[in-house]
Design a protein around this motif. Structure first.
Motif, PDB file in Angstrom:
ATOM      1  N   ASP A  51      36.509 -19.918  82.070  1.00  0.00           N
ATOM      2  CA  ASP A  51      37.049 -19.476  80.779  1.00  0.00           C
ATOM      3  C   ASP A  51      35.984 -18.980  79.795  1.00  0.00           C
ATOM      4  O   ASP A  51      36.282 -18.746  78.631  1.00  0.00           O
ATOM      5  CB  ASP A  51      37.865 -20.590  80.115  1.00  0.00           C
ATOM      6  N   ASN A  55      39.841 -16.320  67.791  1.00  0.00           N
ATOM      7  CA  ASN A  55      39.401 -16.990  69.014  1.00  0.00           C
ATOM      8  C   ASN A  55      38.549 -16.076  69.888  1.00  0.00           C
ATOM      9  O   ASN A  55      37.732 -16.559  70.674  1.00  0.00           O
ATOM     10  CB  ASN A  55      40.608 -17.484  69.817  1.00  0.00           C
ATOM     11  N   ALA A 100      45.119 -15.127  65.614  1.00  0.00           N
ATOM     12  CA  ALA A 100      44.605 -15.733  66.843  1.00  0.00           C
ATOM     13  C   ALA A 100      43.407 -14.976  67.403  1.00  0.00           C
ATOM     14  O   ALA A 100      42.653 -15.529  68.207  1.00  0.00           O
ATOM     15  CB  ALA A 100      45.712 -15.809  67.887  1.00  0.00           C
ATOM     16  N   SER A 128      39.935 -14.754  76.533  1.00  0.00           N
ATOM     17  CA  SER A 128      40.125 -15.419  75.252  1.00  0.00           C
ATOM     18  C   SER A 128      41.581 -15.823  75.181  1.00  0.00           C
ATOM     19  O   SER A 128      42.460 -14.950  75.223  1.00  0.00           O
ATOM     20  CB  SER A 128      39.760 -14.494  74.097  1.00  0.00           C
ATOM     21  N   ASP A 129      41.841 -17.129  75.072  1.00  0.00           N
ATOM     22  CA  ASP A 129      43.191 -17.628  75.278  1.00  0.00           C
ATOM     23  C   ASP A 129      43.641 -17.118  76.651  1.00  0.00           C
ATOM     24  O   ASP A 129      42.913 -17.229  77.609  1.00  0.00           O
ATOM     25  CB  ASP A 129      44.116 -17.208  74.136  1.00  0.00           C
ATOM     26  N   GLN A 130      44.790 -16.496  76.752  1.00  0.00           N
ATOM     27  CA  GLN A 130      45.232 -16.003  78.056  1.00  0.00           C
ATOM     28  C   GLN A 130      44.990 -14.504  78.219  1.00  0.00           C
ATOM     29  O   GLN A 130      45.471 -13.901  79.186  1.00  0.00           O
ATOM     30  CB  GLN A 130      46.722 -16.293  78.274  1.00  0.00           C
TER      31      GLN A 130
END
Length: 324
Positions: free
Chosen positions: A22, A163, A160, A83-85
């Protein structure tokens, strides 16, 4: 694959298969590729594709000697990351083969979605200047900006997508040449907002540089009503929660949430996109809160600080050298 990509693979093998979960630089590519492989190719492409291209101005702003020096001394890598999904694009610049660990500068771009996308020439501007000073520079194109990635998400203009900035710090922690105890944020225009929002989650941040940024989005949209369309298109729930969403993105409302990192603010008084009064307002508030800061106003200059770039870049480098 370039030398930097091989370094990442070798380092991941040493740390184990899950070391980069990730927080990996995926699909690394040398920035100096294709039309940017040489100065002559870059010039030819610009001359063909950019209407009204002023070749003499190009030579003055970026002579061949500077290009060749950048290519010889710096690693420049484009990459993708999670980043996130979402799949997001990023870029990296740093001195080649450093003999010691280097501080990390996160460069936060302006614009929204694809507008303001960091192209090769922009990488060779302030980001390359900072890398030439001995910094590792990482930047994000932000979600919703990619011209070719699938599952790229949507730009939320300070939602968001913050992020996407914080994920770069996780990436920096995987780089053996990065000293992540020394991190600074440099933002231009919308990137200033990204920096302040990110700083809330970085208590050990060493320095912040704000170039032509807003401090109070509610006031900003009154001064520049055209931004209402951008806010409405990007910010979730804007139609029903306008006041709250703008307040959440306005650093003037939560100075107490910032780390004690010293803040340098640069602004042109003739800025047509972000009023210089935004930086004046923030400087006064920071002074009242006892937060170390420095404000420099460039009389008659614009959003790009076109008339004072050498002076402005010198101020930025001096600030970062002092606090990093």
């Amino acid at each position: 694959m370039n030398r930097f990509g091989l370094l990442l693979i070798s380092f991941s093998v040493l740390l184990g298969a899950n070391a980069f979960a990730d927080s990996t630089m995926d699909e690394p590519q040398n920035c100096f590729r294709g039309p940017f492989e040489s100065y002559e190719k870059w010039e030819t492409v610009m001359n063909k594709k950019k209407p009204g291209f002023d070749i003499e101005a190009f030579h003055r702003a970026f002579p061949a000697e500077k290009f060749n020096q950048r290519k010889a001394e710096l690693d420049c890598t484009d990459f993708t990351y999670q980043s996130d999904q979402f799949n997001v694009e990023g870029f990296y610049l740093a001195p080649k083969s450093p003999e010691k660990q280097l501080p990390v500068v996160i460069f936060n771009r302006g614009g929204n979605a694809g507008f303001g996308y960091i192209v090769f020439g922009t990488k060779m501007d302030l980001p390359a200047e900072l890398a030439s000073e001995g910094d590792i520079v990482l930047g994000s194109q932000y979600r919703g900006a990619s011209r070719h990635l699938s599952n790229n998400g949507n730009d939320e203009f300070g939602g968001a997508d913050v992020n996407d900035v914080l994920a770069l710090i996780d990436i920096a922690k995987t780089l053996p040449q990065a000293d992540t105890s020394r991190i600074a944020l440099v933002g231009w225009s919308r990137g200033v907002m990204q920096s302040y929002l990110s700083a809330k989650q970085l208590p050990k941040l060493k320095a912040i540089v704000s170039i032509a940024g807003n401090a109070d989005l509610t006031q900003a949209v009154v001064w520049r009503p055209a931004m209402e369309k951008v806010y409405a298109a990007r910010i979730p729930d804007y139609a029903t929660q306008k006041h709250q969403r703008l307040a959440e993105r306005s650093v003037i409302n939560w100075l107490d949430k910032l780390p004690p990192a010293p803040i340098l603010m640069l602004h042109g008084t003739a800025d047509e996109r972000v009023s210089a009064e935004q930086s004046v307002l923030l400087a006064k508030a920071l002074n009242g809160a006892g937060h170390k800061n420095k404000l420099i106003l460039y009389d008659g200059d614009n959003h790009s600080l076109s008339n004072n770039r050498i002076q402005a870049f010198t101020e930025i480098k001096t600030w970062l050298n002092q606090y990093l």
